[in-house]
Motif scaffolding. Structure first.
Motif, short mmCIF file in Angstrom:
data_model
loop_
_atom_site.label_atom_id
_atom_site.label_comp_id
_atom_site.label_asym_id
_atom_site.label_seq_id
_atom_site.Cartn_x
_atom_site.Cartn_y
_atom_site.Cartn_z
N GLY A 158 0.78 -1.48 0.35
CA GLY A 158 0.24 0.12 -0.48
C GLY A 158 1.18 1.51 0.03
O GLY A 158 0.42 1.54 -0.95
N PRO A 159 1.80 1.59 1.15
CA PRO A 159 2.62 2.83 1.14
C PRO A 159 3.34 2.78 0.12
O PRO A 159 3.90 1.63 -0.54
CB PRO A 159 3.10 2.74 2.19
N MET A 160 3.80 4.11 -0.04
CA MET A 160 4.76 4.35 -1.33
C MET A 160 6.10 4.93 -0.43
O MET A 160 5.68 5.90 0.43
CB MET A 160 4.25 4.65 -2.40
N LEU A 161 7.41 4.48 -0.84
CA LEU A 161 8.38 4.96 -0.45
C LEU A 161 9.55 5.26 -1.47
O LEU A 161 9.52 4.74 -2.25
CB LEU A 161 8.87 4.23 0.81
N ASP A 162 10.38 6.71 -0.23
CA ASP A 162 11.04 7.61 -1.66
C ASP A 162 12.57 8.05 -0.77
O ASP A 162 12.19 8.35 0.62
CB ASP A 162 10.51 8.69 -1.85
N LEU A 163 13.45 6.81 -0.44
CA LEU A 163 14.67 6.49 -0.51
C LEU A 163 15.86 7.50 -0.74
O LEU A 163 15.84 6.42 -1.86
CB LEU A 163 14.94 5.07 1.25
N ARG A 164 15.88 8.05 -0.21
CA ARG A 164 17.94 9.09 -0.72
C ARG A 164 18.59 9.10 0.39
O ARG A 164 18.41 9.97 1.51
CB ARG A 164 17.35 10.40 -1.21
N VAL A 165 20.22 8.58 0.12
CA VAL A 165 20.96 8.87 1.13
C VAL A 165 22.05 9.72 0.09
O VAL A 165 22.75 9.14 -1.25
CB VAL A 165 21.97 7.45 1.85
N ASP A 166 22.05 10.62 0.26
CA ASP A 166 23.33 11.78 -0.73
C ASP A 166 22.49 11.73 -1.74
O ASP A 166 23.47 11.26 -2.36
CB ASP A 166 24.95 11.43 -0.03
N ASP A 167 21.15 11.54 -2.14
CA ASP A 167 20.66 11.44 -3.13
C ASP A 167 20.99 9.93 -3.74
O ASP A 167 20.31 10.00 -5.16
CB ASP A 167 20.79 12.69 -4.04
N PRO A 216 -4.14 4.87 4.93
CA PRO A 216 -3.48 6.10 5.97
C PRO A 216 -1.94 5.89 6.88
O PRO A 216 -1.96 4.48 7.62
CB PRO A 216 -4.41 6.03 7.11
N LEU A 217 -1.60 6.38 6.21
CA LEU A 217 -0.25 5.68 7.21
C LEU A 217 0.06 6.49 8.62
O LEU A 217 -1.34 7.05 9.33
CB LEU A 217 0.67 6.64 6.52
N ALA A 275 14.12 2.04 5.22
CA ALA A 275 12.99 2.85 5.72
C ALA A 275 12.04 1.97 5.37
O ALA A 275 12.31 1.23 4.41
CB ALA A 275 13.14 3.66 5.33
N ARG A 276 11.05 2.28 5.79
CA ARG A 276 10.21 1.10 6.25
C ARG A 276 8.97 1.65 7.05
O ARG A 276 9.19 3.33 7.39
CB ARG A 276 9.70 -0.37 7.38
N ALA A 277 7.36 2.56 6.04
CA ALA A 277 6.95 2.79 6.42
C ALA A 277 4.97 1.53 6.91
O ALA A 277 5.22 0.53 6.52
CB ALA A 277 5.57 3.59 5.40
N ARG A 278 3.74 2.10 7.79
CA ARG A 278 2.98 1.71 8.08
C ARG A 278 2.18 2.05 7.73
O ARG A 278 2.62 3.62 7.89
CB ARG A 278 3.44 0.50 9.67
N GLY A 279 0.67 1.72 7.31
CA GLY A 279 0.13 2.08 6.92
C GLY A 279 -1.49 1.96 7.47
O GLY A 279 -1.42 1.23 9.22
N GLY A 280 -2.64 1.28 6.88
CA GLY A 280 -3.80 0.98 7.25
C GLY A 280 -3.74 -0.62 8.17
O GLY A 280 -2.38 -1.53 7.95
#
Length: 558
Positions: free
Chosen positions: A390-399, A428-429, A473-478
């Motif tokens: 479900g969630p969308m992630l964008d991780l950048r380390v020094d771009d 819903p994050l 990185a990790r994210a949680r929603g519903g």
């Protein structure tokens, strides 16, 4: 007057009966039509005029799915494209046998054009879904007897990932296929908004299932930004796990059969044929962690299927992922549905048992331009991925994107920016976490200043020390909604990114897994698919080689 034959007299006598039956049938049909209504539906994307492939579920006032097959449904059933109804459940059921998949388990169906269905009068709910980038819609309709109700619905995106250079994929679909079914499967994928569907020919010690008609370019099929690519879930055993290989120019089947447990032979050949290899099911089931110990430490695989609704600990299980990352071995995160086996259900926290869906666990690959197989495979090989339900992630380390390797010196500072995107009602994050060497070093959550259920963002400056690190990185929603990136790998002072704090514990655990394999060799299983003892000498050699690598890592040698 000539006498009629018996046959002629019989025909004359029968004619009124037949006519009567036809009239009765016509009357009953007309009466049924008058007591039922017709729902006619067209679904388009916002701003478009042409119908779009979509998943549809219609339920009555009691919440029960309708049992009638609507006219216009494509993937299930598929007679409109020449797939006989009797063949569907065999082609697309479990183990190539009829298993009730002429319709989806929850009563849903797929369309790519206007459809209609005759229904008894009453209240109905029409639910429309199209993967994770479109908003789920529910519409209540009233069907009246003898009337036709026409509805036109527009699907709306909450995010456009291809517009950002990211394309969705399912690494684990089992569908038997000939060239005739390619357009059908492509539209099925489009209805779940999957851009790359990896159709896996499945094997075991004895045979193969879900056969693909060809591999490599001859077995691929593309319509616009939808691509079918053949792969294999083979070898797969109960003692050392199930494996997946993607993108190779040919199928690989080790011979002689007694060498089937020599997974490294398969992996070496897949790599020579341009493919990538890894373990399925988060390495949790079928003792996949044992096989990973052999094949990660000997640098034979590229990825782990990190996200799936199969293992009971799921959908996201990082146990074995963090183990081998902390030992300093890069692993790309992929995800897949394992259709037609696994799916969201109440055991994972879902509101109801939804059954298997293609793409219910998926991964995104950064391609950066129009979708091509070479561009997509290049992104997978580079590790530019994240997995999600479900969630969308964008991780950048020094771009730098996930999968990148950075060379830094002691005392350098890394600039880390992470963003999670969701939707207030559909995705819903709840929180967003920055993970370094398996530990959460920073968290932001809904309710904090500047954060919301549709967007979470964090920044962090990380000072490089004497040892390198991996950063994810990790994210949680519903409920059931979670996402995780492939790490960015940071080497320090020319050294790797292993975690010295966990090295001894994970090396001891690796040794314990080798001992589990030896226990199976000492006391072989009796099931027909437990054949490890036939590869006794080869497995003993692989264990010895892996032990030597464990000793080298313990002594501080990479």
């Amino acid at each position: 007057m000539p006498r009629r034959s018996f046959a002629a007299r019989a025909r004359v006598a029968t004619l009124p009966i037949v006519t009567g039956l036809l009239l009765v049938g016509l009357y009953l049909y007309t009466a049924a039509a008058e007591t039922q209504g017709t729902l006619r539906v067209t679904v388009v994307e916002q701003g478009a005029t042409a119908p779009t492939p979509v998943r549809v579920r219609i339920t009555d006032a009691a919440g029960k799915p309708i049992s009638k097959a609507p006219l216009g449904a494509i993937a299930m059933p598929g007679e409109a494209l020449g797939v006989p109804r009797e063949a569907l459940s065999i082609m697309w059921g479990r183990d190539d046998r009829a298993d009730g998949y002429a319709t989806q388990p929850d009563g849903a169906f797929y369309v790519d054009a206007p459809f209609e269905v005759a229904l008894p009068p009453g209240e109905y709910t029409v639910t429309l879904t199209k993967g994770y980038e479109f908003l789920r819609q529910q519409h209540r309709v009233t069907v009246a007897a003898g009337r036709s109700l026409r509805q036109r619905y527009e699907l709306r995106r909450w995010i456009d990932m291809p517009g950002r250079g990211w394309y969705s994929s399912d690494d684990h679909i089992h569908l038997r296929r000939s060239p005739r079914e390619n357009p059908l499967v492509t539209r099925w994928m489009a209805a779940e908004d999957i851009h790359v569907g990896n159709l896996l020919q499945m094997g075991d010690f004895h045979t193969s299932y879900f056969t693909q008609y060809a591999f490599g370019p001859a077995g691929r099929y593309q319509e616009g930004a939808r691509l079918i690519s053949p792969g294999q879930e083979d070898p797969r055993t109960p003692e050392i796990g199930h494996t997946i290989s993607l993108g190779a120019s040919d199928v690989v089947r080790v011979r002689p059969v007694d060498a089937y447990y020599g997974y490294d032979r398969t992996f070496d050949r897949v790599h020579a044929l341009g493919g990538v290899t890894g373990y399925a099911h988060q390495a949790m089931t079928f003792h996949g962690y044992r096989g990973m110990t052999l094949d990660v430490l000997q640098r034979k695989i590229d990825f782990l299927e990190l996200l799936q609704f199969c293992a009971p600990q799921g959908p996201l299980v990082t146990t074995h992922y963090y183990h081998f990352l902390d030992l300093g071995f890069p692993l790309t995160a992929l995800a897949g549905s394992d259709f037609p086996w696994c799916g969201r259900n109440t055991a994972f926290g879902a509101a109801e048992d939804e059954g298997p869906h293609i793409g219910d666990a998926r991964f995104y690959t950064h391609v950066g331009g129009p979708l091509t197989f070479d561009g997509w495979m290049g992104g997978v090989k580079a590790g530019h991925t994240f997995v999600t339900t479900g969630p969308m992630l964008d991780l950048r380390v020094d771009d730098a994107l996930p999968g990148s390797t950075l060379e830094r010196r002691d005392g350098d500072t890394l600039r880390i920016v992470v963003e999670a995107l969701g939707h207030a009602t559909d995705v819903p994050l709840r929180d967003l976490e920055l993970v370094v060497h398996g530990e959460v070093v920073k968290t932001v959550a809904v309710g904090e200043a500047g954060q919301s259920s549709s967007r979470l963002r964090l920044t962090h400056d990380l000072r490089v020390g004497a040892h390198g690190v991996w950063i994810a990185a990790r994210a949680r929603g519903g409920p059931t909604q979670v996402a995780h990136t492939t790490p960015v790998y940071v080497r320090a002072n020319g050294q790797g990114f292993a975690n010295p704090a966990t090295r001894d514990r994970y090396l001891e655990l690796s040794e314990a897994y080798l001992k589990e394999i030896e226990a199976d060799l000492a006391k072989p299983g009796t099931a027909v698919n437990e054949q490890l003892s036939r590869y006794r000498a080869g497995m003993a050699q692989r264990i010895a080689e892996t032990r030597a690598l464990i000793a080298a890592l313990g002594a501080g040698r990479p």
